[in-house]
Structure formats: structure tokens, C-alpha cells
Design an enzyme around this catalytic site. Sequence first.
Site, PDB file in Angstrom:
ATOM      1  N   LYS A   1      -9.600  -1.904   1.986  1.00 58.98           N
ATOM      2  CA  LYS A   1      -9.304  -0.751   2.820  1.00 58.98           C
ATOM      3  C   LYS A   1     -10.077   0.484   2.363  1.00 58.98           C
ATOM      4  O   LYS A   1     -10.548   1.270   3.183  1.00 58.98           O
ATOM      5  CB  LYS A   1      -7.795  -0.486   2.827  1.00 58.98           C
ATOM      6  CG  LYS A   1      -6.985  -1.698   3.315  1.00 58.98           C
ATOM      7  CD  LYS A   1      -7.284  -2.007   4.757  1.00 58.98           C
ATOM      8  CE  LYS A   1      -7.013  -3.405   5.209  1.00 58.98           C
ATOM      9  NZ  LYS A   1      -5.711  -3.825   5.608  1.00 58.98           N
TER      10      LYS A   1
ATOM     11  N   ARG B   1       0.836  -1.194   0.000  1.00 59.77           N
ATOM     12  CA  ARG B   1       0.000   0.000   0.000  1.00 59.77           C
ATOM     13  C   ARG B   1       0.874   1.249   0.000  1.00 59.77           C
ATOM     14  O   ARG B   1       1.934   1.283   0.613  1.00 59.77           O
ATOM     15  CB  ARG B   1      -0.899   0.025   1.246  1.00 59.77           C
ATOM     16  CG  ARG B   1      -2.133  -0.837   1.141  1.00 59.77           C
ATOM     17  CD  ARG B   1      -3.046  -0.689   2.342  1.00 59.77           C
ATOM     18  NE  ARG B   1      -2.397  -1.087   3.564  1.00 59.77           N
ATOM     19  CZ  ARG B   1      -1.822  -0.283   4.437  1.00 59.77           C
ATOM     20  NH1 ARG B   1      -1.843   1.026   4.255  1.00 59.77           N
ATOM     21  NH2 ARG B   1      -1.236  -0.752   5.510  1.00 59.77           N
TER      22      ARG B   1
ATOM     23  N   CYS C   1       0.825  -7.270  11.969  1.00 58.86           N
ATOM     24  CA  CYS C   1       1.098  -7.420  13.400  1.00 58.86           C
ATOM     25  C   CYS C   1       0.322  -8.562  14.034  1.00 58.86           C
ATOM     26  O   CYS C   1       0.167  -8.606  15.257  1.00 58.86           O
ATOM     27  CB  CYS C   1       0.826  -6.116  14.127  1.00 58.86           C
ATOM     28  SG  CYS C   1       2.024  -4.850  13.708  1.00 58.86           S
TER      29      CYS C   1
ATOM     30  N   ASP D   1      -9.338  -9.493   9.078  1.00 59.54           N
ATOM     31  CA  ASP D   1      -8.807  -8.153   8.780  1.00 59.54           C
ATOM     32  C   ASP D   1      -9.783  -7.012   9.066  1.00 59.54           C
ATOM     33  O   ASP D   1      -9.359  -5.958   9.498  1.00 59.54           O
ATOM     34  CB  ASP D   1      -8.361  -8.088   7.316  1.00 59.54           C
ATOM     35  CG  ASP D   1      -7.389  -6.953   7.031  1.00 59.54           C
ATOM     36  OD1 ASP D   1      -6.382  -6.847   7.741  1.00 59.54           O
ATOM     37  OD2 ASP D   1      -7.637  -6.155   6.097  1.00 59.54           O
TER      38      ASP D   1
ATOM     39  N   TYR E   1      -1.586  -3.478  -6.694  1.00 62.11           N
ATOM     40  CA  TYR E   1      -1.309  -4.303  -5.514  1.00 62.11           C
ATOM     41  C   TYR E   1      -2.310  -4.121  -4.385  1.00 62.11           C
ATOM     42  O   TYR E   1      -2.647  -3.003  -3.986  1.00 62.11           O
ATOM     43  CB  TYR E   1       0.095  -3.995  -4.975  1.00 62.11           C
ATOM     44  CG  TYR E   1       0.637  -5.144  -4.155  1.00 62.11           C
ATOM     45  CD1 TYR E   1       1.257  -6.211  -4.787  1.00 62.11           C
ATOM     46  CD2 TYR E   1       0.490  -5.194  -2.784  1.00 62.11           C
ATOM     47  CE1 TYR E   1       1.729  -7.294  -4.053  1.00 62.11           C
ATOM     48  CE2 TYR E   1       0.961  -6.267  -2.038  1.00 62.11           C
ATOM     49  CZ  TYR E   1       1.578  -7.316  -2.687  1.00 62.11           C
ATOM     50  OH  TYR E   1       2.043  -8.386  -1.959  1.00 62.11           O
TER      51      TYR E   1
ATOM     52  N   HIS F   1     -10.427  -2.101  11.627  1.00 56.04           N
ATOM     53  CA  HIS F   1      -9.351  -2.966  11.136  1.00 56.04           C
ATOM     54  C   HIS F   1      -9.139  -4.077  12.170  1.00 56.04           C
ATOM     55  O   HIS F   1      -8.160  -4.073  12.902  1.00 56.04           O
ATOM     56  CB  HIS F   1      -8.095  -2.116  10.952  1.00 56.04           C
ATOM     57  CG  HIS F   1      -6.983  -2.779  10.206  1.00 56.04           C
ATOM     58  ND1 HIS F   1      -5.675  -2.359  10.298  1.00 56.04           N
ATOM     59  CD2 HIS F   1      -6.965  -3.809   9.333  1.00 56.04           C
ATOM     60  CE1 HIS F   1      -4.911  -3.119   9.527  1.00 56.04           C
ATOM     61  NE2 HIS F   1      -5.668  -4.009   8.930  1.00 56.04           N
TER      62      HIS F   1
ATOM     63  N   SER G   1      -1.233  -3.341  10.505  1.00 50.92           N
ATOM     64  CA  SER G   1      -0.894  -4.210   9.379  1.00 50.92           C
ATOM     65  C   SER G   1       0.354  -5.026   9.698  1.00 50.92           C
ATOM     66  O   SER G   1       1.343  -4.492  10.211  1.00 50.92           O
ATOM     67  CB  SER G   1      -0.641  -3.363   8.137  1.00 50.92           C
ATOM     68  OG  SER G   1      -1.800  -2.634   7.833  1.00 50.92           O
TER      69      SER G   1
ATOM     70  N   ARG H   1       2.052 -12.116  -0.309  1.00 51.94           N
ATOM     71  CA  ARG H   1       0.737 -12.455   0.261  1.00 51.94           C
ATOM     72  C   ARG H   1       0.107 -13.657  -0.426  1.00 51.94           C
ATOM     73  O   ARG H   1       0.428 -13.977  -1.574  1.00 51.94           O
ATOM     74  CB  ARG H   1      -0.211 -11.263   0.076  1.00 51.94           C
ATOM     75  CG  ARG H   1       0.296  -9.973   0.735  1.00 51.94           C
ATOM     76  CD  ARG H   1      -0.606  -9.486   1.800  1.00 51.94           C
ATOM     77  NE  ARG H   1      -0.007  -8.445   2.629  1.00 51.94           N
ATOM     78  CZ  ARG H   1      -0.528  -8.066   3.775  1.00 51.94           C
ATOM     79  NH1 ARG H   1      -1.618  -8.638   4.240  1.00 51.94           N
ATOM     80  NH2 ARG H   1       0.047  -7.116   4.492  1.00 51.94           N
TER      81      ARG H   1
HETATM   82  P1  GTP Z   1      -2.313  -7.509   7.597  1.00 52.98           P
HETATM   83  O1  GTP Z   1      -2.853  -8.546   6.696  1.00 52.98           O
HETATM   84  O2  GTP Z   1      -1.226  -6.691   6.982  1.00 52.98           O
HETATM   85  O3  GTP Z   1      -3.366  -6.629   8.195  1.00 52.98           O
HETATM   86  O4  GTP Z   1      -1.495  -8.278   8.772  1.00 52.98           O
HETATM   87  P2  GTP Z   1      -1.981  -9.137  10.033  1.00 52.98           P
HETATM   88  O5  GTP Z   1      -2.265  -8.221  11.180  1.00 52.98           O
HETATM   89  O6  GTP Z   1      -3.035 -10.089   9.646  1.00 52.98           O
HETATM   90  O7  GTP Z   1      -0.644  -9.919  10.440  1.00 52.98           O
HETATM   91  P3  GTP Z   1      -0.299 -11.479  10.303  1.00 52.98           P
HETATM   92  O8  GTP Z   1      -1.137 -12.343  11.182  1.00 52.98           O
HETATM   93  O9  GTP Z   1      -0.276 -11.831   8.871  1.00 52.98           O
HETATM   94  O10 GTP Z   1       1.169 -11.509  10.891  1.00 52.98           O
HETATM   95  C1  GTP Z   1       2.221 -10.736  10.359  1.00 52.98           C
HETATM   96  C2  GTP Z   1       3.551 -11.300  10.765  1.00 52.98           C
HETATM   97  O11 GTP Z   1       3.657 -11.384  12.183  1.00 52.98           O
HETATM   98  C3  GTP Z   1       3.756 -12.712  10.230  1.00 52.98           C
HETATM   99  O12 GTP Z   1       5.079 -12.830   9.753  1.00 52.98           O
HETATM  100  C4  GTP Z   1       3.559 -13.579  11.452  1.00 52.98           C
HETATM  101  O13 GTP Z   1       4.307 -14.773  11.390  1.00 52.98           O
HETATM  102  C5  GTP Z   1       3.998 -12.690  12.608  1.00 52.98           C
HETATM  103  N1  GTP Z   1       3.252 -13.019  13.837  1.00 52.98           N
HETATM  104  C6  GTP Z   1       1.915 -13.187  13.954  1.00 52.98           C
HETATM  105  N2  GTP Z   1       1.558 -13.563  15.211  1.00 52.98           N
HETATM  106  C7  GTP Z   1       2.707 -13.630  15.923  1.00 52.98           C
HETATM  107  C8  GTP Z   1       3.008 -13.971  17.277  1.00 52.98           C
HETATM  108  O14 GTP Z   1       2.138 -14.287  18.096  1.00 52.98           O
HETATM  109  N3  GTP Z   1       4.325 -13.915  17.651  1.00 52.98           N
HETATM  110  C9  GTP Z   1       5.306 -13.577  16.766  1.00 52.98           C
HETATM  111  N4  GTP Z   1       6.559 -13.549  17.205  1.00 52.98           N
HETATM  112  N5  GTP Z   1       5.063 -13.259  15.457  1.00 52.98           N
HETATM  113  C10 GTP Z   1       3.787 -13.285  15.045  1.00 52.98           C
HETATM  114  C1  SPV Z   2      -2.927  -4.278   5.460  1.00 51.39           C
HETATM  115  O1  SPV Z   2      -1.963  -3.639   5.017  1.00 51.39           O
HETATM  116  O2  SPV Z   2      -3.462  -4.026   6.563  1.00 51.39           O
HETATM  117  C2  SPV Z   2      -3.466  -5.401   4.673  1.00 51.39           C
HETATM  118  C3  SPV Z   2      -2.931  -5.632   3.335  1.00 51.39           C
HETATM  119  O3  SPV Z   2      -4.362  -6.086   5.143  1.00 51.39           O
HETATM  120  S1  SPV Z   2      -3.642  -4.613   2.137  1.00 51.39           S
HETATM  121  O4  SPV Z   2      -4.790  -5.324   1.563  1.00 51.39           O
HETATM  122  O5  SPV Z   2      -2.654  -4.357   1.098  1.00 51.39           O
HETATM  123  O6  SPV Z   2      -4.122  -3.386   2.721  1.00 51.39           O
HETATM  124 MN    MN Z   3      -4.875  -5.420   7.290  1.00 54.64          MN
END
Ligand code: GTP
Ligand code: SPV
Ligand code: MN
Length: 666
Positions: free
Chosen positions: A283, A125, A328, A351, A274, A303, A326, A447
Amino acid sequence: MPERNEIESCDHHSDHEFREEFSTRLLKEGSPTLVKRPRLQSYPKRDSSHLRAIYGELDGLPAKVRHYVEENARLCKPDTIHICDGSERENELITYMLQKDNILRRLPKYDNCWLARTDPADVARVERLTYITTELQRDTMPTPKYGAKSQLGNWMAPEDMDNELNMRFPDCMKGRTMFVIPFSMGPVGSPLSKIGIQLTDSAYVVASMRVMTRMGQNVLQSLGEKDFVKALHSVGKPLPLTSPLHNNWPCNPKNTIIAHMPEKNEICSYGSGYGGNSLLGKKCFALRIGSILARNERWFAEHMLILGIENLDTGVKKYVAAAFPSACGKTNLAMMKPTLPNYKVTCVGDDIAWMRFDSQGRLRAINPEAGFFGVAPGTSYKTNPHAMDTIKKNTIFTNVAETSDGGYFWEGLEDEMEPGVKIRSWLGDEDWKKEESDRPAAHPNSRFCTPASQCPIMDPAWEDPEGVPIDAIIFGGRRPEGVPLVYESFNWQHGVFLGAAMRSESTAAAEHKAKQIMNDPFAMRPFFGYNFGDYLSHWLSFGKQSEELQLPKIFHVNWFRKDSNGKFLWPGFGENCRVLDWVLQRCNGEDVFVDTPIGRLPKYDSLNLQGLDKPVDLDALFHLPREFWENEVNAVYKYFDEQVNEDLPKEIMAELKALEARVGAL
Ligand code: GTP
Ligand code: SPV
Ligand code: MN
């Protein structure tokens, strides 16, 4: 400008030829899914561009949709128009075209899985190019002090935005097909759902929207003559090309703009293919436009992931929503496999949550999406087995690495690789080896785009039009220092303050340099559709109805605290159920907390640590260093003062002052 016959003048890479070829191939092969000869339909006489719907019929569209399509076809001048019906046959055609264009490649190790590699300049983004246009700037964002740049959105005046759009959209789809995507955010027909029409010249976007939203003919039927959110998208690369593409990925990074006109319920996105830049239901609609609709209609567009958690001993099941910035941890928490044997987690969404108090005063949430656009790196059988099972089929991978046996690879899969296979990095480095390369195999923001229905732990009520009842809201972020594993707010207003004061390490999901601690209130910093001060007032207003409403309890978590060697103190992933267990104890009103200056922390022994692989350092996980919290208070003061300025609700300032006073006692 001289008249051109659009069809004759397109170069040999036109969509039109692919379609002809596709239908001929199917005719020859006698496929049962035969493509009808395209029905050519001419455009209204007053327009001379000879535009036609080559798939679907303009006549069949509701009048308002047809008007929107024709208006923008006249502006963007695509060769042809394709009205998406959401059928299997259509999907075959789209994937065929994407293969011919070398945008998608099959990953033969799995069933109907595809790999796209983008232009390396179009990988995330672009927050600095994302704008909201309203008559008054103050409707979009607070006025920052001291000449600072706003971190709470980019505003552009309507006339300036008109100019920007007029410099980009005319003729931008020449030589390409304009796809008309009718999509529903939320189950088709649900009272909580909303409909959009996206026009795009990207077949990749069509394939992805098909996974991420409910898309097709039934949406048009449900829409009828009602209003809809208008979403225009172009990659900004008309044909014939004037410069070569990178990775065959059309985009126009120099001129990218993501524009929202909430007063017209309209989104215009140009130059990027993307993720959140181009899948406009996500979003742009569900959060930015959505948050404005939510404020006006007294609900929430957030979110947040939504999960169900059942205690198998007591049979009690609760739903939780959680906002993390994002990349996290939302997808991972939403699909977690609990390590505690007496818990079962089910996934509603990963999400976005749309939430509304019902007539009984319960907060009900739906997931407006139908798929997951999840971060690939870090996903493995060890960390997120349910995601691994979800992505086995019908999945589009973007910017991951490939293996010589026709599979995918990314950082985190090292221990789950078949022996002897070679890796080709997302940038095309052959026989990529970690030891020899200074760059990762997969892009950090690579992704998977996969249907939610394939997730083995989807909640039975995930498509319930009424939504699921939410008992707890959790905020969280990446905080390497100072912030404990979990704490609870004293009350709703304090909880809103915790959301407002959220900070987190930046990630690769947007263009910011990774690893700097940024304020990211409610994990919504890039997604507020209107003034953050007004957003806070909206949240606070529900606290004034605490008699009628069953307000969820509010918590803050941090899985990312590190020790002095830079190692995570908490094992995370499936072990996070131990924190959810404590959250549920609190939702049941159990006396398992101690008051501290920052909020309620778990009482000694109330966090279930039975069966943990390795011991954890609880003191380090929960320690509240006085100096850290003094600095935190100061940083939040500075942020509120500089960024939110006069729009900060007095209740939030009062909470900050109260925190400051309490922190003095640490
Ligand atoms: P968006 O799709 O961008 O909104 O991200 P998200 O909030 O869904 O994050 P996601 O669950 O995809 O995790 C992002 C990164 O953080 C990944 O590389 C995970 O492996 C890592 N991660 C997620 N949960 C944990 C956790 O409990 N501990 C640690 N150390 N890393 C984590
Ligand atoms: C984020 O960035 O919080 C996402 C990926 O979930 S995107 O769809 O690119 O916004
Ligand atoms: Mn997101």
C-alpha cells in the site's frame, strides 16, 4: 550516550547468536546448503558503533543503496546487517530464526506452511496513524469544510514529521538485525516496474516480502546506480526488552506511525509488523507513492484486481480490472471458478493494478506484486477453490486458528473440517468451539501470504512486462441496501463519478468499527498519495482524449445486497461470472441494457441465470428505491461539499446534479 560494544551487550536472544547456532548446526549436520562463516565488515571509521554486515557485503551494494543503508544503520543502530539475496539458503535461515523466536510455527499438515500469531494489538492497517508529508497540505488532501476532520488522508508538515521520526528511529534496532531488502514491484526489468529498498528489523517481514515481491540480488543488478524508493521499517522494540511481548510478536502500538515523504520518495514505518503497515511495497509504495508517480507520468496506480475471462464458445478473451474496498471481494473475484461452463477465468493480480495507455491507445495493466496477502475467513473449497489450492504449500498464515492435526482453521471452513479435530483459536483458546465461544476462531482480518505462481489459474501473461489490455473497469462495494447487482456508466466521465461516489460497509481490514457505510472513492480512500480532487482531474483528463484512447467501459457491482431477513440476495463467488458475462456482452456492444436514472441496467433476460442452484429475486436485486437514491444523492453532496470542498472538479459536481435530477423521476 556512553559507547557500547553492540555485540557483547546484546542479550541472549540476539539474532547474532541464532545465526552462529544455525551455522554450527548446519556444519554439524553437513547440510549441502552450508552457511559461510559470516564475513565481518566494519563500519566507516567516523562511526563508532561497530556495525557489520553479517550476511552479504556492503561493498557489493550500488553506492546509493550503500549510502542509504549506512545512514540508517547509524541512526537505528542494529547489531548486524543482513543484505537479502533472495536465495533458498537465506530463506532457511530466516525461517529458522523465526521458529527460534517463536514467531513462526510449522503447520505440519501442509508442505512448508507456517503460522504466525501477532500481538492482539497489531492486527490490521492503522489508517489514523498513516500520514503523508508534503510542504503544502493541499498537495496531500483537500481542505475539509466546517472544521471537519479529513477522511481523505492525514497530512503532517515536514518539520513536525522530522520530529516524530526523530523521537522514534534513533537506536530503535538495538540488539536486532537490519535486513536490507532490494525488491521490484513488477517483473524485474519491465519498463512498468519500479524498485524499492526496504530496511527492516523484522524477519517476518523479510519472509513475507519474499513472497509478495520479487526480492533479492537480481533486483540490485537491475537497479545499478538508478534511484529507488526508500522504505525504512522498524517494529520499534529494541533489545533488551523493557516489557514482555505478547505472543512473542514485537511491535509498539502506542508509537506506531506510517509516514510517506513523496517529495523524497521515502517511506518510514514504525511500530507495527502487520500487513500493509510493514510490507512497504504494497500500500505504501505501490499505491500511495505509486499514485503520485502515476499522476506525474500519466498512468494509474489503483487498488484493483486484474482478471482474464475467456468465452470458450467464441474464443474471445478480455481482461477486466476491478476496485473494491479492502475485504470486499477482490481476491475472490480474481480467482473465481465460474459456474457457467462456457467461461474460463484466469488471474493476473488480486489487489493492485498499475495501468498505462500504450502507443496504440490501449490501457495495459500489470500486477506489481508477486504474491497474495489474502483474507482467510470465508475462503473455502466452496467459495474459492483456487485460493485453497494456492495455499497448500510455501504459505505464511497470520492470526488464523490451528487444528489438532496440524492444519489451519477459520470461519467458513466448518463444513470442510476432518471429523474429530480440535481447534485452537488465534488467541490461544484450546478446544475452541463455536457454540461455546463469544469470539471467532480466527481474527476477522487473518490472512494468508502465498506465492502467486502457485495459483492454478494464473494467466499465461501475468508476468508479461507489457501488461494485459483492459476492456472494462468495475467498481463495487458492500451495499446491503438500494444498490443493484450491476450497472454500467453512461460514459467515461459518468464512470469517474461512480468511482468518486463509491460507498461501502467498513470491514476488519483497518481499525474502523465494522458495518458502518463509509465513502471509499475508487476503493482508494486509505491509499491516495495526493489530493483526491487532483486524482479525479487526472482520471477525467483521459476522457478528453477519447479519440486517441480506447477507454474501457466502466461498471458498478454489488454482491452484498440483502433481503429483509438480512440474507444475501445474490449467491456470489463463482456465480459472479454471470455478471461478468453481461459486462462482456456490453463490451461487445450488444444491446442488452436499459437506461435508468442511475445508469444502464441489464435488460430483462440478458443476465444468464441458467443452472443457478436456487432462484434469485431479480426484482429485489435490481430495484431502485426512490427514497434510498435521494438519500444517497444527499450523502454524496454532503461528502463532496465537506470533504472535497473546492478541489472537486466541476465535471463531478455536474454529474451529481444530473443524477439528482434523474433520481427525481424514479
Ligand atoms: P483485501 O485483501 O483486504 O484488499 O480484500 P479483498 O477485496 O481481496 O476481499 P476478499 O476477496 O478477500 O473478500 C473478503 C471477504 O468477502 C471474504 O470473507 C470473502 O469470503 C467475502 N466475499 C468475497 N466475494 C464474495 C461474494 O461474491 N459474495 C459474498 N457474500 N461474500 C464474498
Ligand atoms: C487491504 O487492506 O486492502 C489489504 C491488506 O490488501 S493490507 O496489506 O494490510 O493492506
Ligand atoms: Mn487490498
